[in-house]
Design a protein around this motif. Sequence first.
Motif, mmCIF file in Angstrom:
data_model
loop_
_atom_site.group_PDB
_atom_site.id
_atom_site.type_symbol
_atom_site.label_atom_id
_atom_site.label_comp_id
_atom_site.label_asym_id
_atom_site.label_seq_id
_atom_site.Cartn_x
_atom_site.Cartn_y
_atom_site.Cartn_z
ATOM 1 N N MET A 237 0.809 -1.215 0.000
ATOM 2 C CA MET A 237 0.000 0.000 0.000
ATOM 3 C C MET A 237 0.848 1.274 0.000
ATOM 4 O O MET A 237 0.549 2.211 -0.753
ATOM 5 C CB MET A 237 -0.975 -0.013 1.171
ATOM 6 N N PRO A 238 1.923 1.360 0.813
ATOM 7 C CA PRO A 238 2.783 2.554 0.694
ATOM 8 C C PRO A 238 3.365 2.720 -0.702
ATOM 9 O O PRO A 238 3.532 3.842 -1.182
ATOM 10 C CB PRO A 238 3.890 2.298 1.731
ATOM 11 N N GLY A 239 3.665 1.591 -1.372
ATOM 12 C CA GLY A 239 4.182 1.682 -2.732
ATOM 13 C C GLY A 239 3.163 2.262 -3.693
ATOM 14 O O GLY A 239 3.483 3.115 -4.530
ATOM 15 N N ILE A 240 1.914 1.819 -3.565
ATOM 16 C CA ILE A 240 0.849 2.347 -4.425
ATOM 17 C C ILE A 240 0.629 3.832 -4.153
ATOM 18 O O ILE A 240 0.465 4.647 -5.070
ATOM 19 C CB ILE A 240 -0.451 1.550 -4.202
ATOM 20 N N LYS A 241 0.623 4.199 -2.866
ATOM 21 C CA LYS A 241 0.406 5.602 -2.521
ATOM 22 C C LYS A 241 1.580 6.477 -2.970
ATOM 23 O O LYS A 241 1.382 7.629 -3.388
ATOM 24 C CB LYS A 241 0.177 5.736 -1.014
ATOM 25 N N ALA A 242 2.786 5.940 -2.879
ATOM 26 C CA ALA A 242 3.941 6.712 -3.341
ATOM 27 C C ALA A 242 3.899 6.882 -4.857
ATOM 28 O O ALA A 242 4.267 7.943 -5.380
ATOM 29 C CB ALA A 242 5.232 6.016 -2.925
ATOM 30 N N PHE A 243 3.441 5.854 -5.571
ATOM 31 C CA PHE A 243 3.256 6.001 -7.016
ATOM 32 C C PHE A 243 2.207 7.076 -7.303
ATOM 33 O O PHE A 243 2.364 7.897 -8.210
ATOM 34 C CB PHE A 243 2.832 4.667 -7.625
ATOM 35 N N THR A 244 1.144 7.077 -6.498
ATOM 36 C CA THR A 244 0.124 8.113 -6.612
ATOM 37 C C THR A 244 0.732 9.496 -6.378
ATOM 38 O O THR A 244 0.413 10.458 -7.078
ATOM 39 C CB THR A 244 -1.010 7.866 -5.601
ATOM 40 N N ALA A 245 1.621 9.590 -5.377
ATOM 41 C CA ALA A 245 2.287 10.864 -5.089
ATOM 42 C C ALA A 245 3.147 11.315 -6.266
ATOM 43 O O ALA A 245 3.196 12.504 -6.607
ATOM 44 C CB ALA A 245 3.133 10.732 -3.831
ATOM 45 N N ALA A 246 3.838 10.344 -6.896
ATOM 46 C CA ALA A 246 4.680 10.682 -8.045
ATOM 47 C C ALA A 246 3.833 11.220 -9.198
ATOM 48 O O ALA A 246 4.195 12.201 -9.854
ATOM 49 C CB ALA A 246 5.468 9.457 -8.492
ATOM 50 N N VAL A 247 2.675 10.583 -9.437
ATOM 51 C CA VAL A 247 1.770 11.049 -10.498
ATOM 52 C C VAL A 247 1.167 12.396 -10.116
ATOM 53 O O VAL A 247 1.008 13.298 -10.947
ATOM 54 C CB VAL A 247 0.663 10.004 -10.745
ATOM 55 N N PHE A 248 0.828 12.525 -8.849
ATOM 56 C CA PHE A 248 0.230 13.750 -8.314
ATOM 57 C C PHE A 248 1.153 14.943 -8.562
ATOM 58 O O PHE A 248 0.737 16.002 -9.059
ATOM 59 C CB PHE A 248 -0.010 13.548 -6.824
ATOM 60 N N GLY A 249 2.419 14.788 -8.227
ATOM 61 C CA GLY A 249 3.365 15.892 -8.376
ATOM 62 C C GLY A 249 3.869 16.074 -9.791
ATOM 63 O O GLY A 249 4.359 17.141 -10.147
ATOM 64 N N GLY A 250 3.764 15.034 -10.608
ATOM 65 C CA GLY A 250 4.293 15.082 -11.969
ATOM 66 C C GLY A 250 5.385 14.049 -12.120
ATOM 67 O O GLY A 250 6.537 14.321 -11.764
#
Length: 308
Positions: A237-250
Motif C-alpha cells: 500500500m505505501p508503494g501504491i500511494k507513493a506512485f500516486t504521489a509521483a503522479v500527483f506531483g508530476g
Amino acid sequence: MTFLNFLISGISLGSIYAIIALGYTMVYGIAKMLNFAHGDVIMVGAYICFFAISRFSLPPLVGILLAMLLCTVLGIVVERLAYKPLRSAPSLAVLITAIGVSYFLQNAALLLWSSSPKVFPNFFTVTQSPAPDGTAEQTVRTGIELFGGQLKISFVTIVTIATCIIIMLALTWFTGRTKMGKAMRACSEDKGAAQLMGINVDATISMTFAIGSGLAAIAGVLLCSAYPTLVPTTGSMPGIKAFTAAVFGGIGSIPGALLGGLLLGLIEILAKAYISTQLSDAVVFAVLIVVLLVKPAGLLGKQVREKV
C-alpha cells in the motif's frame, strides 16, 4: 495544537511517500517504465534492517547501511534479469513483468521470514540517566514536548523530515552537477541522442535502479519505525500511494515527487482526523483524480508532445 500535531504527522508521512516516490519518478523519467516492484523493495530493506538489529545485534546505523547496500544490489539484479531484456518490448509486457517481480518478492519474503508480524524496534530514542542523588530513574524519551506537552513531536518524525530534505538536496545536486546525473538527465530527454553522444544508457538505467532501491531501504526503515508492524506485504500500500504521489506531483520530476508526497501525506492524515479513517484512502485517490482532470501531467509535470 491538535491541528498542528496532525500537520506534523502529515508532513512526516508525506516525507516517507516522497522518498519512495523518487524511485518511481526516476525510473519512469529515464527508462519510461513503471517499476511496481519498488514497494516490495521497501519491505525487503525493512526486514534486512530488522534482522541485522534484532538477531545479529548490529548497531542501528550499520543495519540501515546494510539494508541500503543489499537493496541496491537487489535493484540492479532485478533490472538486469527482469527489465533489461524488455527494453524494446511493449509497455504492457514490462508492466506485467513488474507485477510478477512484486509477487515474487512478497512470496520469497513469506517463505524466508513467515507471515507472522514482526515488531520493528524504535531505535530513535534518547536515554536519560538517573539523577546522581537517586531521585529519578533512568528514562527513555521517544520525542520532545512543546507548549506544556500540548505539542508532541517524536524523534522518528524529526529524523524522517530531516532525511527527506537531505535526500532531496543531495539528488538535486547529483542530477545537476555530476557526470552521471547529467547522463541521467540526457537519457530522460532522449535515450537515442544520449547514446549517440557516447552515454552508456544501460549503465545509466542500472544506476537509476540502484539509487531508487537504496532510497527504498531508507524509506522502509523510516516507515516501520513510525508504524512498527512488519509483514511481507508491508510495502504494497505505501508503494501504491507513493506512485500516486509521483503522479500527483508530476511523474519524472524530482521536485514533483517531493510536493506530491507531502501533499498526499497531509491529505491522508487530515482525512483520517476530520472525515473518516475508513474513507481516508478514498479521499486521497479522489483528490488525485480531480488534480489530473485539471492538470493531466501532474502539478509540476510537463506536457510532452508526441512526435509522429
